[in-house]
Design a protein around this motif. Structure first.
Motif, short mmCIF file in Angstrom:
data_model
loop_
_atom_site.label_atom_id
_atom_site.label_comp_id
_atom_site.label_asym_id
_atom_site.label_seq_id
_atom_site.Cartn_x
_atom_site.Cartn_y
_atom_site.Cartn_z
N SER A 399 0.83 -1.21 0.00
CA SER A 399 0.00 0.00 0.00
C SER A 399 0.86 1.25 0.00
O SER A 399 2.01 1.25 0.44
N ILE A 445 -2.56 7.31 6.82
CA ILE A 445 -3.43 7.11 5.65
C ILE A 445 -2.84 5.96 4.85
O ILE A 445 -1.68 6.00 4.43
N GLY A 447 -4.21 3.62 1.66
CA GLY A 447 -5.32 3.41 0.73
C GLY A 447 -6.46 4.36 1.07
O GLY A 447 -6.26 5.57 1.16
N ASP A 448 -7.66 3.79 1.32
CA ASP A 448 -8.82 4.62 1.66
C ASP A 448 -9.04 4.69 3.18
O ASP A 448 -10.02 5.28 3.64
#
Length: 459
Positions: A399, A445, A447-448
């Motif tokens: 990620s 943070i 990804g989402d």
């Protein structure tokens, strides 16, 4: 012989001193302890009267000076007054071996004392506890707690020595003394015929384990003034072999750990002996550090020193400084600070990690290869902190990750991570030496997913 005191005109091996200490070759008397000071003028019976390293007028061999630098110390006495009443110093007061006499100088520090099976505490009502009625004994070790110690304190006791003291150990745990002022390697001072009956030896934050005739661990020597837990696998009696004069001390493999991985010495402890530790299939290095956890609380740590490294794990005690420490039945987990990668790595354990006081376990460590189930930001440790805290997080897949620290006004004060990270467990340390005390927020943070945590810098 000491030419500055007397001579030995009659060549009988004893300085020609009368009771007054003056020169008198016709009245030098016997010298049972062989230190060339006649028995009539001997200050330290059984020891060398000429050595006085702290120049306090008391021969070292009978002068016990114990420094208290920590809240908890494991101690013993290689010299003690002889019995209930004994004149300890020339022209001095009578002394005894009661708890108030021996430990009276520590009464202002909230002192608690534990022997193998008894205890005493100094309270508003004076000394209470079963140990008060027993007093201090030569062959016993003691765990001393000074709840109100702010700096360092010294305890001084003067008495006679008994180097031929017999130790009668029962099967199980025995808290005992070491009867010499000096020190000696474990394998040399415990008689060979007794070593097979002893499985391990512990003192504060250090231990030795007996495996196939060889001693392993960070405890390499026994020394006077220190108390030791001996675990015997059967009843055994022995006399220590005395230290060899003039032999240099063995260097301890134990090094101080950074403050962020430090722990508080407790009266309760266990040890995990690490036979091997690997990361990515490769052995760890001596700049790598093994950290023991109870849940997220650090309960012990040790730099890897090779062979079989002893890692302590402290148990809970009465004070708040032991909050979250181990209780019987807890499972201890381990992480390794990989110095080359500058990160904490969670480890799989081969062996028993169940915690019980004074237990010894032989285990191995290998890097966890388990992929996390989801993205997470673990609790920073320590928190509150000064000056550094470690932030751990997990990624189930590779990620893009951003981790930053913000102040109360919402302004970013530092970016810790910004970039692509592989799946797995990771950590990053924030050293806030150049920042002011206060509340900060860690924002991650990935990804989402957004995670935040409040941390507090206290200087």
């Amino acid at each position: 012989n000491d030419p500055n005191i007397c001579s030995d005109t009659d060549e009988d091996g004893c300085d020609d001193c009368a009771l007054s200490g003056t020169y008198d070759p016709s009245n030098d008397g016997a010298d049972v302890d062989g230190d060339t000071v006649c028995d009539a003028t001997d200050i330290c019976t059984g020891g060398d009267d000429y050595q006085d390293s702290d120049t306090d007028g008391l021969p070292d061999a009978c002068d016990v000076d114990i420094a208290f630098d920590n809240v908890v110390e494991f101690i013993s006495f290689y010299a003690l007054p002889e019995g209930e009443t004994w004149t300890s110093l020339p022209d001095g007061p009578e002394e005894d071996v009661t708890i108030p006499t021996i430990f009276g100088d520590l009464e202002d520090f909230g002192v608690r004392i534990q022997s193998e099976s008894e205890s005493a505490i100094y309270s508003q009502f004076g000394w209470i506890g079963t140990l008060v009625g027993t007093g201090v004994e030569r062959d016993h070790g003691y765990v001393v707690v000074l709840d109100d110690l702010l700096g360092s304190e010294e305890l001084e006791v003067y008495g006679s020595i008994e180097p031929d003291l017999v130790y009668n150990l029962h099967e199980g745990n025995n808290l005992i003394s070491y009867p010499f002022r000096g020190s000696a390697p474990i394998q040399e001072t415990i008689p060979d015929d007794a070593q097979g009956s002893i499985s391990d030896v512990q003192t504060a934050s250090a231990a030795a384990m007996h495996i196939n005739g060889v001693w392993y661990g960070g405890l390499t020597e026994l020394e006077g003034t220190v108390g030791y837990w001996f675990t015997a696998n059967e009843d055994v009696s022995f006399n220590y072999d005395p230290p060899t004069e003039g032999v240099a001390r063995m260097a301890s493999p134990i090094r101080s750990v950074p403050e962020e991985y430090a722990y508080n010495q407790s009266t309760q402890q266990a040890f995990y002996f690490i036979s091997s530790a690997t990361i990515g299939g490769e052995p760890i290095e001596k700049e790598d550090m093994i950290i023991a956890y109870n849940d997220e609380v650090i309960v012990g740590s040790r730099y890897w020193y090779g062979d079989i490294t002893d890692v302590p794990a402290m148990g809970a005690d009465e004070s708040e400084i032991y909050a979250g420490y181990c209780t019987p039945g807890d499972e201890v987990s381990f992480k390794i600070w990989d110095d080359s990668q500058q990160k904490l790595i969670s480890m799989n354990v081969g062996g028993e990690t169940n915690w019980n006081n004074l237990d010894i376990s032989l285990i191995s460590l290998s890097e966890q290869s388990i992929i996390p189930d989801g993205i997470s930001l673990d609790r920073a440790y320590p928190n509150p902190f000064n000056p550094a805290t470690t932030i751990s997080f997990a990624l189930p897949v590779e990620s893009e990750v951003s981790i930053s620290v913000y102040n109360l006004q919402g302004r970013e004060v530092i970016s810790l991570i910004s970039g692509n990270m592989t799946a797995g467990y990771h950590s990053v340390t924030w050293n806030a030496d150049n920042y002011s005390s206060g509340v900060y927020f860690v924002k991650m943070i990935a990804g989402d997913i957004i995670n935040t945590e409040k941390i507090m810098l206290v200087k």
